[in-house]
Design a protein around this motif. Structure first.
Motif, PDB file in Angstrom:
ATOM      1  N   GLN A 106       0.691  -1.057  -0.178  1.00  0.00           N
ATOM      2  CA  GLN A 106       0.108   0.109   0.024  1.00  0.00           C
ATOM      3  C   GLN A 106       0.880   1.189  -0.037  1.00  0.00           C
ATOM      4  O   GLN A 106       0.263   2.521  -0.345  1.00  0.00           O
ATOM      5  CB  GLN A 106      -1.006  -0.106   1.144  1.00  0.00           C
ATOM      6  N   THR A 148       2.157   2.485   7.969  1.00  0.00           N
ATOM      7  CA  THR A 148       1.351   3.018   9.171  1.00  0.00           C
ATOM      8  C   THR A 148       2.202   2.221  10.390  1.00  0.00           C
ATOM      9  O   THR A 148       2.373   2.770  11.423  1.00  0.00           O
ATOM     10  CB  THR A 148      -0.070   2.730   9.354  1.00  0.00           C
ATOM     11  N   CYS A 183      -4.387  -4.660   5.713  1.00  0.00           N
ATOM     12  CA  CYS A 183      -3.960  -5.139   7.052  1.00  0.00           C
ATOM     13  C   CYS A 183      -4.711  -6.237   7.880  1.00  0.00           C
ATOM     14  O   CYS A 183      -4.306  -7.270   8.329  1.00  0.00           O
ATOM     15  CB  CYS A 183      -3.320  -4.480   8.111  1.00  0.00           C
TER      16      CYS A 183
HETATM   17 FE1  SF4 Z   1      -2.099   0.244   6.340  1.00  0.00          FE
HETATM   18 FE2  SF4 Z   1      -4.146  -1.024   7.422  1.00  0.00          FE
HETATM   19 FE3  SF4 Z   1      -4.427   1.477   7.495  1.00  0.00          FE
HETATM   20 FE4  SF4 Z   1      -4.396  -0.001   5.075  1.00  0.00          FE
HETATM   21  S1  SF4 Z   1      -5.806  -0.103   6.953  1.00  0.00           S
HETATM   22  S2  SF4 Z   1      -3.417   1.793   5.381  1.00  0.00           S
HETATM   23  S3  SF4 Z   1      -2.988  -1.620   5.434  1.00  0.00           S
HETATM   24  S4  SF4 Z   1      -2.454   0.320   8.618  1.00  0.00           S
END
Ligand code: SF4
Ligand code: HC1
Length: 568
Positions: A160, A164, A195
């Motif tokens: 992605q 994060t 995730c």
């Molecule tokens: Fe990253 Fe999970 Fe947020 Fe998507 S949902 S940006 S994979 S932390």
């Protein structure tokens, strides 16, 4: 080719294969809690250990390359003992409230504990002090359930390009934290939910809205209505024991009515309306020669991505609301009046394959006359739970249609569910509006811009339109400058945050085989190939909404109800 021997059987492997890849290709399963196809192996969980003849120590099969003549045992007593010890150690540090866990029944750790026949706690548990992160409208993070496999870190970073999560500290003090230790909602997370799809335990899961929906269903003062996204009908069959990717659209309408929804709608209808408005917007921008390329804005994770990293490009986002919000607005502001319903009594639910849609529905920009377009969003997984909770036997019910007047969709409305689908739908409308003819493959030319990005162009009314499709956010930081400043002048860029589009959204059923996602996409393409109304402008139900309510495309009414503004 390389020949190896596994469990006394000779198999072929490719040069450069890891042992795990060779085993998987030959249908030999060894467990792993950290490995992910196509991503760098981390060897974190060590559960994929195997015994290799001539080596003193067990080796992790995900990080060792095959050698000709290797003799491997995948389930020798030594290997099984080692795996059992590893899982026992993980369980020692894991809460055992499985009965109440979101992932109960879908947890890879739970499955392994059962497979390895672990029936008692071997080591004293530590106390769980990390706090539950409930800040995000999309995702709940329960660090106590994290087993440090690192899958979330890798998918968020390598797939992605958001990053994060990160490992914090080392050794037994190590944990997965967010960048700058912020709660998810205040971090750079875009809510895509990729995730959640890869998390093997209950450490990451969606924010549940089922209880709220059940309350509304049993509240006699409310009128519960529901819309279902284009990709849902081809994504749930296996959950009900049916053939993967079988289209169960009509069965879902019936099930939702049986559950108690007074009206049921198809988001693909609103995708048709959105495509028509986006085409008007694009033709207008092109005529003025300004604000091009236009960016798609139907994927809320992508919108958040732009807001976060590329705020200067916010005006490039299409101002047309996403189909979810268009449908919500039409229900509250048109359907309600037509049917003499009080708009504030309507409880508007949408079922989406996406977790970022939960966030989108709560955005301030998504309200009309002080009311949210959509009240709450359920993921595909929550829909399945709801249907089972109400004891509905999907296999034993009849197929039904969605409610009028939104009861017809074009097949391109359905295409929105796959990567490239909204670009295709938009191209069909632009072409039809400018030429009164239908766009087909022979009029489309592929364009090469940058590797990994599909692009195509077509001519209409002496103008050339060039569209690009970005599938997944991987490498977006390096691709976007090329797309914006390259030799090819682009008119439209479609970006779907999840690889493959909504069929692979973060709210979709947990499937351990990638092929299921491909089958969902194939099913949508087959629907488009088989159906007659391929362009939104040819949808008679959409036409009636324009005749009776919206007037012209881009009209004041359309602007008021179907458009929004994103700002820095
Ligand atoms: Fe990253 Fe999970 Fe947020 Fe998507 S949902 S940006 S994979 S932390
Ligand atoms: Fe999607 Fe969309 S296609 S974003 O991928 O534009 O979630 O399925 O419903 O809104 O129509 C998701 C899917 C969905 C919207 C539409």
């Amino acid at each position: 080719n390389i020949t190896i021997e596994v469990n006394n059987r000779t198999i072929q492997a490719h040069k450069g294969d890891t042992i795990l890849e060779a085993l998987n290709r030959n249908g030999i399963r060894v467990p792993t809690l950290c490995n992910m196809t196509d991503l760098t192996p981390s060897g974190a969980c060590r559960l994929c250990v195997v015994e290799v003849e001539g080596r003193d120590n067990l080796v992790t099969s995900c990080s060792h390359v095959v050698e000709n003549g290797m003799r491997i045992m995948t389930h020798s007593p030594r290997v099984v003992r080692a795996r059992k010890t590893l899982v026992e150690l993980l369980l020692a540090n894991h809460p055992d409230d499985c009965l109440y866990c979101e992932r109960n029944g879908f947890c890879e750790l739970q499955d392994l504990a059962a497979e390895l026949h672990i029936r008692e706690r071997k080591v004293l548990r530590k106390s769980f002090t990390q706090k539950l992160d409930l800040s995000s409208p999309s995702i709940v993070r329960d660090p106590a359930k994290c087993i440090l496999c690192g899958r979330c870190i890798r998918v968020c970073d390598e797939v992605q390009s958001v990053s994060t999560f990160e490992f914090v500290n080392r050794g037994c003090n190590m944990y997965v934290g967010t960048t700058l230790s912020r709660d998810l909602n205040f971090s750079n997370c875009i809510g895509c939910g990729q995730c959640v799809l890869v998390c093997p335990t209950g450490a990451l899961h969606e924010r549940q809205n089922v209880a709220e929906v059940m309350d509304a269903l049993s509240n006699p003062d409310l009128i519960p209505v529901v819309q279902i996204a284009p990709s849902i009908s081809v994504s749930v069959a296996t959950e009900f024991g049916l053939k993967p990717s079988k289209d169960v659209n009509g069965l879902l309408y019936n099930a939702l009515r049986k559950i108690g929804f007074r009206y049921v709608f198809d988001t693909a209808f609103a995708a048709d309306v959105a495509a028509i408005e986006m085409a008007a917007e694009l033709i207008d921008r092109k005529g003025k020669g300004s604000n091009l390329p236009m960016f798609s804005s139907c994927c809320p994770a992508w919108v958040k991505f732009v807001e976060q990293w590329y705020p200067d490009y916010i005006p490039a986002l299409s101002a047309v609301k996403s189909p979810q919000q268009v449908m919500g607005s039409l229900i509250r502001n048109y359907f309600a009046t037509e049917n003499e319903l009080n708009p504030s009594k309507i409880f508007s639910v949408s079922v989406m394959p996406c977790l970022a849609k939960k966030f989108e529905a709560q955005r301030e920009e998504m309200t009309t006359r002080g009311l949210s377009d959509v009240d709450t969003v359920l993921s595909t997984r929550e829909l399945v739970r709801l249907i089972k909770l109400y004891g509905i036997d999907i296999q034993g019910i009849e197929s039904q249609h969605p409610d009028k007047p939104f009861n017809i969709r074009s097949s391109s409305g359905k295409l929105f569910g796959i990567s490239g689908g909204s670009a295709e739908a938009l191209a069909r409308v632009v072409y039809h509006k400018l030429t009164s003819k239908e766009l087909n493959d022979s009029k489309i030319t592929e364009v090469k811009i940058v590797s990994g990005v599909k692009a195509f162009s077509f001519n209409a009314d002496e103008q050339t339109f060039t569209f690009a499709v970005v599938n997944g956010l991987k490498n977006i930081h390096s691709i976007l400058p090329v797309l914006m400043g390259g030799d090819v002048k682009l008119d439209y860029i479609e970006v779907m945050a999840c690889p493959g589009g909504c069929v692979n959204g973060g709210g979709q059923p947990y499937v351990d085989e990638e092929k299921y996602v491909k089958l969902r996409a194939k099913a949508i393409i087959e629907i488009d190939e088989a159906e007659g109304i391929k362009c939104a402008t040819r949808n008679p139900a959409v036409q009636s909404i324009y005749d009776e309510f919206l007037g012209e495309t881009g009209s004041e009414k359309a602007k008021k109800f179907l458009y929004t503004r994103y700002s820095k």
